[in-house]
Design a protein around this motif. Sequence first.
Motif, PDB file in Angstrom:
ATOM      1  N   LEU A  61       0.840  -1.228   0.004  1.00  0.00           N
ATOM      2  CA  LEU A  61      -0.100  -0.126  -0.060  1.00  0.00           C
ATOM      3  C   LEU A  61       0.881   1.163   0.172  1.00  0.00           C
ATOM      4  CD1 LEU A  61      -2.907   0.958   0.225  1.00  0.00           C
ATOM      5  CD2 LEU A  61      -2.635   1.143   2.651  1.00  0.00           C
ATOM      6  N   GLU A  62       0.769   1.923  -0.980  1.00  0.00           N
ATOM      7  CA  GLU A  62       1.466   3.239  -1.088  1.00  0.00           C
ATOM      8  C   GLU A  62       0.792   4.301  -0.316  1.00  0.00           C
ATOM      9  OE1 GLU A  62       2.382   7.050  -4.039  1.00  0.00           O
ATOM     10  OE2 GLU A  62       1.817   5.115  -4.849  1.00  0.00           O
ATOM     11  N   THR A  63       1.571   5.128   0.706  1.00  0.00           N
ATOM     12  CA  THR A  63       1.060   6.020   1.594  1.00  0.00           C
ATOM     13  C   THR A  63       1.189   7.534   1.370  1.00  0.00           C
ATOM     14  OG1 THR A  63       3.148   5.964   3.002  1.00  0.00           O
ATOM     15  CG2 THR A  63       1.438   4.366   3.415  1.00  0.00           C
ATOM     16  N   TYR A  64       1.639   7.720   0.243  1.00  0.00           N
ATOM     17  CA  TYR A  64       1.822   9.166  -0.460  1.00  0.00           C
ATOM     18  C   TYR A  64       0.628  10.099  -0.374  1.00  0.00           C
ATOM     19  CZ  TYR A  64       3.588  12.844  -3.248  1.00  0.00           C
ATOM     20  OH  TYR A  64       3.521  14.298  -3.856  1.00  0.00           O
ATOM     21  N   LEU A  65       0.520  11.198   0.323  1.00  0.00           N
ATOM     22  CA  LEU A  65      -0.584  11.874   0.188  1.00  0.00           C
ATOM     23  C   LEU A  65      -1.803  11.337   1.163  1.00  0.00           C
ATOM     24  CD1 LEU A  65      -0.643  13.343  -3.686  1.00  0.00           C
ATOM     25  CD2 LEU A  65       0.150  14.515  -1.453  1.00  0.00           C
ATOM     26  N   THR A  66      -1.725  10.399   1.987  1.00  0.00           N
ATOM     27  CA  THR A  66      -2.538   9.885   2.736  1.00  0.00           C
ATOM     28  C   THR A  66      -2.824  10.892   3.689  1.00  0.00           C
ATOM     29  OG1 THR A  66      -2.109   7.578   2.130  1.00  0.00           O
ATOM     30  CG2 THR A  66      -3.379   7.884   4.092  1.00  0.00           C
ATOM     31  N   LYS A  67      -4.001  11.414   3.859  1.00  0.00           N
ATOM     32  CA  LYS A  67      -4.556  12.363   4.916  1.00  0.00           C
ATOM     33  C   LYS A  67      -4.254  11.887   6.183  1.00  0.00           C
ATOM     34  CE  LYS A  67      -7.581  14.645   1.593  1.00  0.00           C
ATOM     35  NZ  LYS A  67      -8.859  15.170   1.528  1.00  0.00           N
ATOM     36  N   PRO A  68      -3.610  12.848   7.237  1.00  0.00           N
ATOM     37  CA  PRO A  68      -3.581  12.196   8.926  1.00  0.00           C
ATOM     38  C   PRO A  68      -4.895  11.809   9.270  1.00  0.00           C
ATOM     39  CG  PRO A  68      -2.474  14.436   8.328  1.00  0.00           C
ATOM     40  CD  PRO A  68      -3.084  13.907   6.920  1.00  0.00           C
ATOM     41  N   GLY A  69      -6.124  12.321   9.177  1.00  0.00           N
ATOM     42  CA  GLY A  69      -7.278  11.917   9.676  1.00  0.00           C
ATOM     43  C   GLY A  69      -7.644  10.397   8.852  1.00  0.00           C
ATOM     44  N   ASP A  70      -7.146  10.186   8.006  1.00  0.00           N
ATOM     45  CA  ASP A  70      -7.452   8.676   7.383  1.00  0.00           C
ATOM     46  C   ASP A  70      -6.456   7.689   7.738  1.00  0.00           C
ATOM     47  OD1 ASP A  70      -9.787   9.846   6.049  1.00  0.00           O
ATOM     48  OD2 ASP A  70      -8.545  10.324   4.395  1.00  0.00           O
ATOM     49  N   VAL A  71      -5.384   8.229   7.932  1.00  0.00           N
ATOM     50  CA  VAL A  71      -4.416   7.033   8.373  1.00  0.00           C
ATOM     51  C   VAL A  71      -4.606   5.871   9.087  1.00  0.00           C
ATOM     52  CG1 VAL A  71      -2.081   6.624   9.249  1.00  0.00           C
ATOM     53  CG2 VAL A  71      -2.362   8.618   7.636  1.00  0.00           C
ATOM     54  N   ASP A  72      -5.320   6.218  10.373  1.00  0.00           N
ATOM     55  CA  ASP A  72      -5.784   4.854  11.246  1.00  0.00           C
ATOM     56  C   ASP A  72      -6.537   3.987  10.751  1.00  0.00           C
ATOM     57  OD1 ASP A  72      -4.646   5.063  14.175  1.00  0.00           O
ATOM     58  OD2 ASP A  72      -4.998   7.235  13.701  1.00  0.00           O
ATOM     59  N   ARG A  73      -7.579   4.594  10.122  1.00  0.00           N
ATOM     60  CA  ARG A  73      -8.621   3.606   9.415  1.00  0.00           C
ATOM     61  C   ARG A  73      -8.166   3.030   8.242  1.00  0.00           C
ATOM     62  NH1 ARG A  73     -11.260   4.363   4.600  1.00  0.00           N
ATOM     63  NH2 ARG A  73     -10.619   6.729   4.495  1.00  0.00           N
ATOM     64  N   ILE A  74      -7.105   3.686   7.421  1.00  0.00           N
ATOM     65  CA  ILE A  74      -6.758   3.021   6.099  1.00  0.00           C
ATOM     66  C   ILE A  74      -5.763   1.640   6.496  1.00  0.00           C
ATOM     67  CG2 ILE A  74      -5.385   3.239   4.143  1.00  0.00           C
ATOM     68  CD1 ILE A  74      -6.551   6.277   4.034  1.00  0.00           C
ATOM     69  N   ILE A  75      -5.006   2.194   7.418  1.00  0.00           N
ATOM     70  CA  ILE A  75      -3.923   0.983   7.979  1.00  0.00           C
ATOM     71  C   ILE A  75      -4.741  -0.233   8.498  1.00  0.00           C
ATOM     72  CG2 ILE A  75      -2.206   0.475   9.501  1.00  0.00           C
ATOM     73  CD1 ILE A  75      -0.832   2.171   7.637  1.00  0.00           C
ATOM     74  N   LYS A 110      -2.327   2.797  -4.458  1.00  0.00           N
ATOM     75  CA  LYS A 110      -2.802   3.781  -3.438  1.00  0.00           C
ATOM     76  C   LYS A 110      -4.449   3.785  -3.503  1.00  0.00           C
ATOM     77  CE  LYS A 110      -2.383   8.387  -1.625  1.00  0.00           C
ATOM     78  NZ  LYS A 110      -3.912   8.746  -1.770  1.00  0.00           N
ATOM     79  N   SER A 111      -4.977   3.749  -2.340  1.00  0.00           N
ATOM     80  CA  SER A 111      -6.320   4.023  -2.451  1.00  0.00           C
ATOM     81  C   SER A 111      -6.696   4.162  -0.856  1.00  0.00           C
ATOM     82  CB  SER A 111      -7.255   2.682  -2.853  1.00  0.00           C
ATOM     83  OG  SER A 111      -8.549   2.933  -2.703  1.00  0.00           O
ATOM     84  N   THR A 112      -7.990   5.181  -0.647  1.00  0.00           N
ATOM     85  CA  THR A 112      -8.347   5.250   0.611  1.00  0.00           C
ATOM     86  C   THR A 112      -9.676   4.736   0.888  1.00  0.00           C
ATOM     87  OG1 THR A 112      -9.180   7.402   0.082  1.00  0.00           O
ATOM     88  CG2 THR A 112      -7.053   7.376   1.004  1.00  0.00           C
ATOM     89  N   HIS A 113     -10.233   3.952   0.036  1.00  0.00           N
ATOM     90  CA  HIS A 113     -11.482   3.356  -0.198  1.00  0.00           C
ATOM     91  C   HIS A 113     -11.447   1.922   0.288  1.00  0.00           C
ATOM     92  CE1 HIS A 113     -12.967   7.073  -1.792  1.00  0.00           C
ATOM     93  NE2 HIS A 113     -12.031   7.087  -2.486  1.00  0.00           N
TER      94      HIS A 113
END
Length: 307
Positions: free
Chosen positions: A20-34, A255-258
């Motif tokens: 999983l690429e983490t570039y430009l992942t917003k701080p508020g999303d990191v816990d959920r995405i990981i 990379k994805s946040t969904h």
Amino acid sequence: MEHPRTILLSSGDQVPAIGLETYLTKPGDVDRIIAEAWNVGYRHFDCAAYYGNEATIGNAIKNAQLPRNQLWLTSKLWNTEHAPDRVGPACDQTLRDLQCQYLDLYLMHFPLAFVHGKGPIPRDAHGNVELEDVPIIDTWRAMEALVDQGKVKNIGVCNFTLGQMRELHTQARIKPAVHQFECNPYLPQHRMVDFCKEHNVAMTAYRPLGGQVDGNGPVVRDDPTVGQVAQKLGKTPAQILLAWLLTRGIAIIPKSTHPDRLRENFVDFLLGPEDLQAISAILRRHRGCDPAARLGPNLTYLTKEPM
């Protein structure tokens, strides 16, 4: 055809083939995405000091109580830290931020050194990046020392030209274990792939779905050939693009946040010879991450080679 879940490195270590690429992942999303990525099956997280979110990622890994011995953590040395006496401290900062004792893989982010102390991208009055005269091999020797010290399991490079790869491979005591570069059907990197396979250098593709850093540019998954293969196999175009890379023996870091896309990108198949050839025969060319366009015309040498 099911693909192997790991790729063997020259060191004997096995890197998860899908990360999983983490570039430009917003701080508020990191816990959920990981946490969501872990539940899907991701064990490889691709980080970098330049991304500015390693401390947040370290906290997310800690909060999710992910076992370190089941994780593969990649990070990258930024261009302002190429002087040999800065390589160790840069790595130490990443280790502190990610809250770990070692990195599975540490990469040289670009094959050039920026002037230190003027921000991450120092520029002169003409808009060109200010470069520092630090030979690649000097930086590499300092990275080799990190392996000797046990801080890093494997070392490698990103965004190198073919000539730079040849030179480093000749000079290095510890050969590059991995080369990470932009790769998709519009930027197939045939010559680089051949070199890496010949010299036992594992490969990782970033921007495997194409497009530009700023989100503009052609969308490879909209290519008609990709669509035809996807329809034939009952897969999504994104899955076909990722499988095309895995079939070539290249690890991927989409990379994805969904949550749905995280699952979609965690592909479990390879392409057959006919479909592999059909995608490889696409002739359109486009580079999404162009250092010369984004940083300054003095860096055109990084992208002048055939794609």
